[in-house]
Design an enzyme around this catalytic site. Structure first.
Site, PDB file in Angstrom:
ATOM      1  N   CYS A   2      69.712  57.471  19.167  1.00 58.08           N
ATOM      2  CA  CYS A   2      69.974  57.885  17.798  1.00 58.08           C
ATOM      3  C   CYS A   2      68.671  58.360  17.142  1.00 58.08           C
ATOM      4  O   CYS A   2      67.655  57.681  17.193  1.00 58.08           O
ATOM      5  CB  CYS A   2      70.587  56.796  16.923  1.00 58.08           C
ATOM      6  SG  CYS A   2      72.239  56.320  17.416  1.00 58.08           S
ATOM      7  N   ARG A  36      66.936  62.194  21.422  1.00 55.70           N
ATOM      8  CA  ARG A  36      67.206  60.758  21.308  1.00 55.70           C
ATOM      9  C   ARG A  36      68.684  60.431  21.452  1.00 55.70           C
ATOM     10  O   ARG A  36      69.055  59.275  21.650  1.00 55.70           O
ATOM     11  CB  ARG A  36      66.714  60.236  19.957  1.00 55.70           C
ATOM     12  CG  ARG A  36      65.237  60.386  19.752  1.00 55.70           C
ATOM     13  CD  ARG A  36      64.851  59.856  18.403  1.00 55.70           C
ATOM     14  NE  ARG A  36      64.946  58.411  18.358  1.00 55.70           N
ATOM     15  CZ  ARG A  36      63.947  57.584  18.612  1.00 55.70           C
ATOM     16  NH1 ARG A  36      62.769  58.061  18.932  1.00 55.70           N
ATOM     17  NH2 ARG A  36      64.105  56.287  18.548  1.00 55.70           N
ATOM     18  N   TRP A  86      73.657  58.531  19.630  1.00 55.56           N
ATOM     19  CA  TRP A  86      73.962  58.093  20.994  1.00 55.56           C
ATOM     20  C   TRP A  86      74.949  56.952  20.814  1.00 55.56           C
ATOM     21  O   TRP A  86      74.611  55.895  20.289  1.00 55.56           O
ATOM     22  CB  TRP A  86      72.693  57.623  21.706  1.00 55.56           C
ATOM     23  CG  TRP A  86      72.903  57.303  23.147  1.00 55.56           C
ATOM     24  CD1 TRP A  86      72.941  58.190  24.188  1.00 55.56           C
ATOM     25  CD2 TRP A  86      73.099  56.003  23.724  1.00 55.56           C
ATOM     26  NE1 TRP A  86      73.154  57.516  25.370  1.00 55.56           N
ATOM     27  CE2 TRP A  86      73.252  56.185  25.119  1.00 55.56           C
ATOM     28  CE3 TRP A  86      73.176  54.709  23.204  1.00 55.56           C
ATOM     29  CZ2 TRP A  86      73.463  55.121  25.990  1.00 55.56           C
ATOM     30  CZ3 TRP A  86      73.381  53.655  24.085  1.00 55.56           C
ATOM     31  CH2 TRP A  86      73.521  53.863  25.457  1.00 55.56           C
ATOM     32  N   ASN A 112      70.618  53.489  13.315  1.00 60.48           N
ATOM     33  CA  ASN A 112      70.258  53.451  14.728  1.00 60.48           C
ATOM     34  C   ASN A 112      70.227  51.987  15.130  1.00 60.48           C
ATOM     35  O   ASN A 112      69.636  51.169  14.422  1.00 60.48           O
ATOM     36  CB  ASN A 112      68.868  54.089  14.921  1.00 60.48           C
ATOM     37  CG  ASN A 112      68.358  53.953  16.341  1.00 60.48           C
ATOM     38  OD1 ASN A 112      69.135  53.761  17.273  1.00 60.48           O
ATOM     39  ND2 ASN A 112      67.052  54.052  16.506  1.00 60.48           N
ATOM     40  N   GLY A 113      70.869  51.638  16.259  1.00 62.44           N
ATOM     41  CA  GLY A 113      70.835  50.258  16.730  1.00 62.44           C
ATOM     42  C   GLY A 113      72.236  49.691  16.859  1.00 62.44           C
ATOM     43  O   GLY A 113      73.221  50.431  16.877  1.00 62.44           O
ATOM     44  N   GLU A 495      61.934  57.180  42.474  1.00 66.03           N
ATOM     45  CA  GLU A 495      61.822  58.064  41.303  1.00 66.03           C
ATOM     46  C   GLU A 495      62.501  59.413  41.600  1.00 66.03           C
ATOM     47  O   GLU A 495      63.198  59.966  40.746  1.00 66.03           O
ATOM     48  CB  GLU A 495      60.344  58.236  40.942  1.00 66.03           C
ATOM     49  CG  GLU A 495      60.010  59.315  39.930  1.00 66.03           C
ATOM     50  CD  GLU A 495      60.613  59.105  38.536  1.00 66.03           C
ATOM     51  OE1 GLU A 495      61.241  58.064  38.300  1.00 66.03           O
ATOM     52  OE2 GLU A 495      60.462  60.016  37.707  1.00 66.03           O
ATOM     53  N   LYS A 499      65.616  60.956  39.457  1.00 72.12           N
ATOM     54  CA  LYS A 499      65.605  62.290  38.834  1.00 72.12           C
ATOM     55  C   LYS A 499      66.874  63.050  39.230  1.00 72.12           C
ATOM     56  O   LYS A 499      67.493  63.717  38.406  1.00 72.12           O
ATOM     57  CB  LYS A 499      64.376  63.112  39.266  1.00 72.12           C
ATOM     58  CG  LYS A 499      63.059  62.651  38.737  1.00 72.12           C
ATOM     59  CD  LYS A 499      62.817  62.945  37.269  1.00 72.12           C
ATOM     60  CE  LYS A 499      63.207  61.808  36.384  1.00 72.12           C
ATOM     61  NZ  LYS A 499      62.242  60.843  35.994  1.00 72.12           N
ATOM     62  N   GLU A 502      70.071  61.565  37.461  1.00 72.27           N
ATOM     63  CA  GLU A 502      70.224  61.795  36.018  1.00 72.27           C
ATOM     64  C   GLU A 502      70.326  63.264  35.663  1.00 72.27           C
ATOM     65  O   GLU A 502      70.948  63.614  34.669  1.00 72.27           O
ATOM     66  CB  GLU A 502      69.128  61.091  35.217  1.00 72.27           C
ATOM     67  CG  GLU A 502      67.736  61.548  35.469  1.00 72.27           C
ATOM     68  CD  GLU A 502      66.693  60.727  34.700  1.00 72.27           C
ATOM     69  OE1 GLU A 502      67.014  60.120  33.685  1.00 72.27           O
ATOM     70  OE2 GLU A 502      65.535  60.715  35.155  1.00 72.27           O
ATOM     71  N   HIS A 518      67.518  48.804  58.992  1.00 66.98           N
ATOM     72  CA  HIS A 518      68.191  47.547  58.666  1.00 66.98           C
ATOM     73  C   HIS A 518      69.520  47.780  57.959  1.00 66.98           C
ATOM     74  O   HIS A 518      70.067  46.858  57.357  1.00 66.98           O
ATOM     75  CB  HIS A 518      67.274  46.664  57.807  1.00 66.98           C
ATOM     76  CG  HIS A 518      66.008  46.286  58.504  1.00 66.98           C
ATOM     77  ND1 HIS A 518      65.959  45.358  59.521  1.00 66.98           N
ATOM     78  CD2 HIS A 518      64.741  46.757  58.368  1.00 66.98           C
ATOM     79  CE1 HIS A 518      64.720  45.254  59.964  1.00 66.98           C
ATOM     80  NE2 HIS A 518      63.963  46.102  59.283  1.00 66.98           N
ATOM     81  N   LYS A 621      66.837  59.582  25.115  1.00 63.85           N
ATOM     82  CA  LYS A 621      65.434  59.485  25.505  1.00 63.85           C
ATOM     83  C   LYS A 621      64.871  58.081  25.354  1.00 63.85           C
ATOM     84  O   LYS A 621      64.191  57.582  26.226  1.00 63.85           O
ATOM     85  CB  LYS A 621      64.619  60.474  24.673  1.00 63.85           C
ATOM     86  CG  LYS A 621      63.144  60.499  25.018  1.00 63.85           C
ATOM     87  CD  LYS A 621      62.924  61.063  26.405  1.00 63.85           C
ATOM     88  CE  LYS A 621      61.476  61.083  26.816  1.00 63.85           C
ATOM     89  NZ  LYS A 621      61.352  61.317  28.262  1.00 63.85           N
TER      90      LYS A 621
HETATM   91  C1  F6R Z   1      64.083  58.461  33.597  1.00 62.59           C
HETATM   92  C2  F6R Z   1      63.702  57.923  32.320  1.00 62.59           C
HETATM   93  C3  F6R Z   1      63.990  56.497  32.035  1.00 62.59           C
HETATM   94  C4  F6R Z   1      62.818  55.858  31.279  1.00 62.59           C
HETATM   95  C5  F6R Z   1      63.180  54.416  30.876  1.00 62.59           C
HETATM   96  C6  F6R Z   1      62.030  53.740  30.154  1.00 62.59           C
HETATM   97  O1  F6R Z   1      63.743  59.796  33.731  1.00 62.59           O
HETATM   98  O2  F6R Z   1      63.181  58.613  31.485  1.00 62.59           O
HETATM   99  O3  F6R Z   1      64.272  55.792  33.198  1.00 62.59           O
HETATM  100  O4  F6R Z   1      61.701  55.868  32.094  1.00 62.59           O
HETATM  101  O5  F6R Z   1      64.298  54.430  30.033  1.00 62.59           O
HETATM  102  O6  F6R Z   1      61.676  54.425  28.994  1.00 62.59           O
HETATM  103  P1  F6R Z   1      60.298  54.162  28.292  1.00 62.59           P
HETATM  104  O7  F6R Z   1      59.226  54.605  29.219  1.00 62.59           O
HETATM  105  O8  F6R Z   1      60.342  54.982  27.039  1.00 62.59           O
HETATM  106  O9  F6R Z   1      60.218  52.695  28.022  1.00 62.59           O
END
Ligand code: F6R
Length: 626
Positions: A2, A36, A86, A112-113, A495, A499, A502, A518, A621
């Site tokens: 949000c 966000r 969100w 927000n929250g 990682e 990527k 998502e 295994h 985000k």
């Molecule tokens: C993946 C991604 C998320 C963040 C995670 C932590 O691409 O962006 O997995 O890494 O939500 O977010 P922060 O770093 O803001 O605590």
């Protein structure tokens, strides 16, 4: 999670400028905050003479709201609030979009929250005859605020009383037609910053909300109420006592949060990576070349006596922590545990005054990480956070902070923050090794030289990105991709899988290559795409030949292999369907290079599938709910 923006301006009130300005400011803020959350968006406006708040809201992206406003323009205003959502309580519908109105349409609230006690509060309000239009917890806050406003007769005081009645996490902003130049905000465990203008003031979930207008900002502490008018900013805490905000100047400008000619923010941020690493390294050594982390205000004697480090983080940041574990243990001989922040505090972790907890977070607002920080401090540990967003909550609540200087990261999928987090964690490792006498200064110098050589190598990998993109375009039909890595490249494999999940919505998994035999090897059949990150043949881990064997094992079972290997490592050529070459680098530095083809691959595959690279579905985000 949000995005919230609030604005009030004297110019608008005096109609010196077109008095649609509050709407423009709020829409511009929402555009910059859309990363966000993008389930719906809405605005609410007030001006002298309004008998009702003017508002518009629409499910879906901000462009949907803009179309609604174009079709039915809103009246001129003096103060405005805006929200990009969100969804938590209630689906992403028009009705559940914010703002939520109360007091016969004279009051509007955005939030927000999560309000945890909303069900009981709603039941109470229903008993009093209040009717609700949406399924949201926010509307409960709006109705409660209206009730408190009727009794208190003052919006700030009503907000204060309301805030003390709510449980959970919240930032609330409100406007009321009785106060056409005022926006009131409340903050509890959810972000809110003030933007300071001349004859105008702003509120935002982060500085991006107002960076187009001012770089002067003010931090709010937890549990505070802020009231802005064009000429004043008043802060009180939840007890009603006056409080002061901490002023600071934002050190990046509006252009840093623009695409700058790239097709997406993610593409731009991938290209920002050499700079992100270089900037994170900059200014962290003294005249004689020793690492000097001035920001770390934890007593040196205590850092010398630390007997365990626990890294807490989520998602990509946690993978950065896992990479750092290999380096810090190797350099400092301190055991390092890496724990997902949301698991940490629920398992009764063994934490005491000899434990250094390192919290890694791009946004500095991730609720899971924040809660873990609080838990660690309650247990007596010192918490050092590695954070990108200045003025955010996690650094405020930590004993020390080491900022990554990656600049604003707007794309939801993290890229440059990952590299900057590894860089900062490596600096911390070197600093501890220096402080504790685990490394001589010439050894530290050599490590620093290796790290300083990375930005140029990152640039080289990015320049080779076209080949990665072409390969990604040929993989449009892929439904599952596996990623293998060992040692420091194991978290990079995870990682890479994250990527792809998502961005391209493809099943993807990262494995430690040694684990393959295994069980996971059963997944391999004809044509299964498998990425393998190959350690340097010069690596003293001795893992190169083992990983090359792993490539052969999967290939023998029909896998299509995508190999990330170091320039000149011809041993992999016979077993690779595709090779993404990266410059030679010491073992511990390789993650800073190997991650990049994986980022580019995921971005391009999402692009050819016609997906939104910057705002993947269901995500936001910064995850400010637990
Ligand atoms: C993946 C991604 C998320 C963040 C995670 C932590 O691409 O962006 O997995 O890494 O939500 O977010 P922060 O770093 O803001 O605590």
């Amino acid at each position: 999670m949000c995005g919230i923006v609030g604005y009030t301006g004297r110019q608008a009130a005096a109609a010196v400028e077109p008095s649609t300005r509050p709407l423009e400011v709020v829409m511009e803020g929402l555009r910059r905050l859309e990363y966000r959350g993008y389930d719906s968006a809405g605005v609410a406006l007030v001006a002298p003479g309004f008998d009702q708040v003017a508002w518009a809201k629409k499910s879906g992206k901000l462009s949907n709201l803009a179309a609604v406003i174009d079709a039915s323009p809103l009246p001129d205003a003096t103060a405005a609030i805006g929200h990009t959502r969100w969804a938590t309580h209630g689906g992403p519908t028009d009705l559940n979009a914010h703002p939520h109105l109360a007091d016969d349409g004279r009051l509007a609230v955005i939030h927000n929250g999560i309000i945890e006690n909303f069900a009981e509060l709603k039941a109470e309000l229903l008993d009093q005859g209040v009717t609700f239009l949406s399924e949201t917890d926010t509307e409960v806050a709006a109705q409660l605020l209206a009730r408190n406003y009727r009794s208190a007769g003052n919006l700030t005081e009503a907000m204060r009383i309301t805030a003390t009645m709510l449980r959970g996490t919240f930032t609330l902003l409100a406007v009321h037609t009785d106060n056409p130049h005022t926006v009131v905000g409340a903050r509890h465990d959810s972000p809110l910053v003030v933007g300071i203008g001349e004859g105008e003031n702003f509120l935002g979930s982060d500085v991006a909300a107002f960076i187009a207008y001012t770089k002067e900002a003010m931090e709010l502490a937890q549990d505070q109420i802020v009231t802005i008018t064009p000429d004043s900013i008043d802060i009180i805490d939840f007890t009603g006592a006056r409080a002061e905000g901490k002023r600071y100047t934002v050190d990046w400008d509006a252009n840093a949060a623009e695409k700058g000619g790239f097709s997406s923010f993610m593409d731009k941020e991938i290209h920002d990576q050499p700079q992100a690493v270089a900037d994170t390294l900059r200014g962290r050594t003294d005249a004689s070349g020793h690492i000097q982390l001035d920001e770390i205000r934890i007593d040196e004697a205590l850092l010398r006596s630390v007997d365990k480090i626990i890294v807490i983080a989520c998602g990509t940041a946690a993978y950065a922590g896992q990479v750092a574990k290999y380096a810090i243990e190797h350099w400092c001989r301190i055991p390092v545990e890496v724990e997902l922040a949301h698991e940490f505090r629920y398992r009764d972790p063994i934490v005491d005054a000899q434990t250094l907890v390192v919290a890694i977070s791009q946004s500095g607002e991730t609720m899971d990480t924040l809660m873990a920080v609080r838990h660690a401090r309650e247990q007596g540990a010192k918490v050092l956070s590695i954070v990108n967003a200045h003025g955010s909550t996690i650094p405020r609540e930590s004993d020390a902070v080491l900022y990554t200087h990656a600049g604003p990261e707007i794309a939801v999928a993290s890229t440059k923050a990952f590299l900057a987090q590894i860089t900062a964690a490596y600096l911390l490792g070197m600093y501890l090794a220096q402080l504790r006498g685990n490394k001589f200064s010439d050894e530290i110098d050599a490590l620093l030289r290796e790290l300083r050589a990375i930005p140029e190598k990152v640039e080289t990998v990015i320049q080779r990105g076209e080949y990665v993109k072409a390969t990604a375009r040929s993989m449009k039909q892929a439904t599952s991709v596996l990623f293998l890595g060992r040692h420091v490249s194991y978290p990079v494999a995870m990682e890479g899988a994250l990527k792809l999940k998502e961005l391209a919505y493809i099943h993807a998994e990262g494995f430690a290559a040694g684990e393959l035999k295994h069980g996971p090897i059963a997944l391999i059949d004809e044509g299964q795409p498998v990425f393998v990150i190959v350690p340097s043949p010069r690596s003293r881990t001795g893992l190169h030949s083992k990983v090359v064997s792993n490539i052969q094992e999967v290939r023998a079972r029909g896998a299509k292999t995508f190999v990330i290997a170091e320039d000149g490592d011809d041993t992999v050529v016979p077993y690779a369907d595709e090779i993404f070459w990266i410059p030679q680098a010491p073992t511990l530095m390789q993650p800073l290079l190997a991650a990049i083809p994986l980022q580019i691959f995921a971005m391009e595959l999402a692009t050819v599938k016609g997906l939104d690279v910057d705002q993947p579905r269901n995500l936001a985000k910064s995850v400010t709910v637990e």
